[in-house]
Each structure stands twice: as C-alpha cells, then as structure tokens.
Design an enzyme around this catalytic site. Sequence first.
Site, PDB file in Angstrom:
ATOM      1  N   GLY A  72       0.845  -1.199   0.000  1.00 50.21           N
ATOM      2  CA  GLY A  72       0.000   0.000   0.000  1.00 50.21           C
ATOM      3  C   GLY A  72       0.879   1.248   0.000  1.00 50.21           C
ATOM      4  N   GLY A  82      -0.411   4.926  -1.127  1.00 53.57           N
ATOM      5  CA  GLY A  82      -1.489   5.593  -0.398  1.00 53.57           C
ATOM      6  C   GLY A  82      -0.981   6.782   0.393  1.00 53.57           C
ATOM      7  CG  ASP A 129      -0.369   0.822  -4.024  1.00 49.41           C
ATOM      8  OD1 ASP A 129      -0.380   1.431  -2.941  1.00 49.41           O
ATOM      9  OD2 ASP A 129      -1.387   0.706  -4.739  1.00 49.41           O
ATOM     10  CB  ILE A 130      -3.431  -2.812  -5.861  1.00 51.90           C
ATOM     11  CG1 ILE A 130      -4.193  -3.779  -6.761  1.00 51.90           C
ATOM     12  CG2 ILE A 130      -4.131  -1.458  -5.762  1.00 51.90           C
ATOM     13  CD1 ILE A 130      -5.490  -4.276  -6.167  1.00 51.90           C
ATOM     14  CE1 TYR A 187      -9.918   2.137   7.987  1.00 56.66           C
ATOM     15  CE2 TYR A 187     -10.856   3.882   9.329  1.00 56.66           C
ATOM     16  CZ  TYR A 187      -9.763   3.285   8.738  1.00 56.66           C
ATOM     17  OH  TYR A 187      -8.523   3.849   8.910  1.00 56.66           O
ATOM     18  CE  LYS A 213      -7.530   0.116   9.631  1.00 52.33           C
ATOM     19  NZ  LYS A 213      -6.297  -0.494   9.105  1.00 52.33           N
TER      20      LYS A 213
HETATM   21  C1  AKB Z   1     -10.842   8.002   7.943  1.00 50.10           C
HETATM   22  O1  AKB Z   1     -11.335   9.137   8.004  1.00 50.10           O
HETATM   23  O2  AKB Z   1     -11.487   6.995   7.602  1.00 50.10           O
HETATM   24  C2  AKB Z   1      -9.393   7.830   8.323  1.00 50.10           C
HETATM   25  C3  AKB Z   1      -9.251   7.432   9.754  1.00 50.10           C
HETATM   26  C4  AKB Z   1      -9.606   8.371  10.828  1.00 50.10           C
HETATM   27  O3  AKB Z   1      -8.832   6.344  10.022  1.00 50.10           O
HETATM   28  N1  AKB Z   1      -8.671   9.040   8.074  1.00 50.10           N
END
Ligand code: AKB
Length: 320
Positions: free
Chosen positions: A10, A13, A36-37, A145, A149
């Site tokens: 990555g 990025g 990276d991809i 997300y 995480k």
């Molecule tokens: C997002 O906004 O998704 C990222 C984060 C806070 O991990 N910048």
Amino acid sequence: MKKEKVLIMGACGQIGVELTLALRKLYGADNVIASDIREAQHPLLEGTGPYYTLNAMDAAATLALIKKENITQVYLLAALLSATGEKDPKRAWDINMQSLLQVLDIAVQEKLTKVYWPSSIAVFGTTTPKQDTPQKTIIEPRTVYGISKYAGELWCQYYNQRWGLDVRSLRYPGLISWKSEPGGGTTDYAVEIYHEALKHGKYTSFLSEGTYLPMMYMDDAIRATIELMEAPEEKIKSRMAYNLSAMSFSPKEIAEAIRKHIPGFQIDYAPDFRQQIADGWPQSIDDSAARADWGWKHEFDLEKMTADMLLHLKEQLQTV
Ligand code: AKB
C-alpha cells in the site's frame, strides 16, 4: 544481527508514500521495497527505490515477493477507509481482514522480525467517552472500517500472544498531508480544504462547522510510526493498537487558521453521510500510554501545520 529488509504494502497511499520515503532515508533505498496494487507508482516514489505491483489480497504473490526479496519486516497499509467502506461494507471487510490475516500467517511462517499494521480512531463509537478517549474503554465501532480495525487489533494481539509475533499498531487520528492525498476517509476534508483555499479561495465542508475530530500532521504520524517500530520490544506494553494524538479542531477552526494566511478565504457547510460517521468518533484522544511506554511526543499543532501545508502546497501549485 540479521539485516532488516522492509516490504511496504500500500506504498502509494496517503501514509505509504511518506513512510516509504522516510524508511528509505533511514535504512537505505534498496532495503525498502515498495508495493501497491497500482501499476504505476506514485510520482514521488519514482526513482527512489524498488517497486512492485502487488495485490495485498494475493497471498501467494505476497509470499513469493517476501521470499524473493528476503524481507524481514512488513508494513501493511493497504485498506479501504471509513467513507469508502460504508459504500461496500463486505468488500471493505474482505480487503481489510484478508490482507491482515494473510500477512500475519506469512510473518509467523517466514519468521519475520516485525509487522506494522495501522488501526484508527474509527474503532471507537457513540458509546465511547468523547473527550480524552482512553486507551482502554468501551469499544463499539459503528462503521465496517472501525469493525475491521478493532477485529484486526484483536488478531494482532492474538498472534503476539499465541505465536510471539512482534506486531505493532497505532490508532491514527485523521491525517493531514501535502505530499500525497487521502482517499475515502471521513477526515479528508481537512486536506481538501487547503487545496481549495489556495486554488479557489473557498471550500464547502462535508462536515458541519462544529464537528471536532482528533487530527495529526503527517510528519508527526510518520515519526510516531518509526519510533514505535524502533522501540525496544520490552517498551511495547500494548499489543492492541496505541492511542495517538496531536490536536483536535473543527471545520470552523481550521478555516480560521487558514484565514490568517489567506484573509478572504470562505467556508460553507453541506454535511453528507460522512457527518454521521464523524459524530460517532471521539473529539479528543488520551494517548498517555504511548507517551509513557515509548516516549511519543507530537510537534505540530493547528497553526504550525497550517503554515507548513500552505507553504508546500503553494510551491507545488507553482511548479505544475
Ligand atoms: C478516515 O477518516 O477513515 C481515516 C481514519 C480516521 O482512520 N482518516
């Protein structure tokens, strides 16, 4: 002592570009393999060291590259962020989780010395204390997300406890950078606003004027990452990700900071779906564990960051 050789997945990025450049300075260009991809690498990486096109979801290709280049450390940065993730939650889960589990397995199998994997303030949700959010607290993420995480943090801790893998992680706040652009995050407004201020003298924020979020300048984030990775193992007391903090501000406050340099700058507000994501996140973070365990200290506040961002972006615009 084994000579370290790093693979960054990555690398094109927002974090990857600057981390690759910083690690190449530290360890030597040939000891830091960028991947990276994307077929074409980021323009700032061109000519700075080895680059491979690699899909982080392809376990066989990842293993082959690690063996071919005698890699000893992996930084896995490939991920879908909060806003993009909400548009296709299952894809976000697959990409974020599969790439991590594959790297953790390869790391154990190939006896890698260290793995770095970023977490985020997105692990926190509406049930978490909003101010000075502690390292250990209620964690009930509301975005895919954030869920990926938090699950990832638990997997990192599990691989450390079960296999002794030295895997380290930080909960980044929103990151602000001029060298590389963010992609698909809720905190991206705080980068866009500088570009638009210089180009058009005005900006429409997708978050409301009083939305406070924890933020950090990329210089601090890169230094934190390297300091964490270089810290002696006995100083790493948390194998979940460390809270990390530098500043907190709202769209209204960043606009005021920009106005000190561009007096006519105008901002208006048109909150969209990202407002709900931001409303679920903390407003400020308690990172005393990072400060106590491995000596973390931020350098940039809103004023210092704004001056630096505008200086570099202005130079960039003049050379285009
Ligand atoms: C997002 O906004 O998704 C990222 C984060 C806070 O991990 N910048």
